[in-house]
Design an enzyme around this catalytic site. Sequence first.
Site, PDB file in Angstrom:
ATOM      1  N   TYR A 132      -3.022 -50.378 -52.803  1.00  0.00           N
ATOM      2  CA  TYR A 132      -2.439 -50.339 -51.849  1.00  0.00           C
ATOM      3  C   TYR A 132      -0.961 -49.674 -51.994  1.00  0.00           C
ATOM      4  CZ  TYR A 132      -1.007 -51.558 -46.787  1.00  0.00           C
ATOM      5  OH  TYR A 132      -0.307 -51.557 -45.597  1.00  0.00           O
ATOM      6  N   LYS A 160      -5.560 -46.807 -51.165  1.00  0.00           N
ATOM      7  CA  LYS A 160      -5.153 -46.674 -49.811  1.00  0.00           C
ATOM      8  C   LYS A 160      -3.864 -46.123 -49.735  1.00  0.00           C
ATOM      9  CE  LYS A 160      -4.265 -49.633 -45.382  1.00  0.00           C
ATOM     10  NZ  LYS A 160      -3.155 -49.096 -45.134  1.00  0.00           N
TER      11      LYS A 160
END
Length: 308
Positions: A132, A160
Amino acid sequence: MKGIYTALLTPMDERGEIDFESLGALIRHQLAHGVQGFYAGGSTGEAFLLTAKERMELLEAVIGYTAGKAKVIAHTGGIGTRESVELARHAEKAGADAVSAVVPFYYKPGIQEIRDHYRSIMSAVSVPMIVYHYPGATGVSLTMDFYESMAADPQCMGVKFTSMNLFEMQQIRARCGPGFLIMNGHDEVYAAGALMGADGAIGSTFNMMPSLFTDMFARAESGRWDALPELQTQANEVIGHMLQFDVIPYEKYVLYLQGVLRTPTVRSPLKRFTGEEEARIESFYSGNPLLVRHASQPAAGQIGGTGA
């Protein structure tokens, strides 16, 4: 795991405790609008305002309500490796399809320490990892060498990518190859992210307007690019208004108006809107066909509603 994944909000009752009934309603609402999966316990879900126990209970509820109808990515990230490992082990046991972890922040670890952090999490579980990357919140930038080394590990599925630097996104695609999953993270540039190689998106505003983004994804997948600018413009009208306020309280208030959440409560120290601010949001909402179209039914006492 391509597609549109809603970064789920965490509904709360008037006391600021998790409202599991509203969580179930939110998940059913999202599934009805065709999302491919959920990103549970992330930034949008107020993860860092929850205890570890609450994060575990929240994930178990999300997986239970989803009932195999969509994929669930469990965000297990935190400042420390030990807690992230504990949350990841729980996520695997609970049945998550993948885990994800924000880059460790605050103490400013180096790239090697960040790499070791992720490898420690991955070595503790057998499910895939999604890095992330959110430099706007963490203040941490990652290198192309970091991405290449992570992509070389078959357990690291992808990233992400919550950054406006779409050149960097394209470079990750070029350096890591087509098998490395890239999920767009800033909703306001999803159309451009899809063009630059994103395999889908994990987004906060999908809570309010999921079918718009599932439509965008379907069109991108079939090469119908000409429709994306207009759809992105519709999304950005809402996002532009939202950015005049605070993101999480705004999204919860809209979902309250849509009749999905029972209350728009956020956990302290997030902002509580004044009556004047609520009135401005209600006025915009009632005049925006996209948001009204996503309503379950208006919340009691709001926009002439009869209760939810």
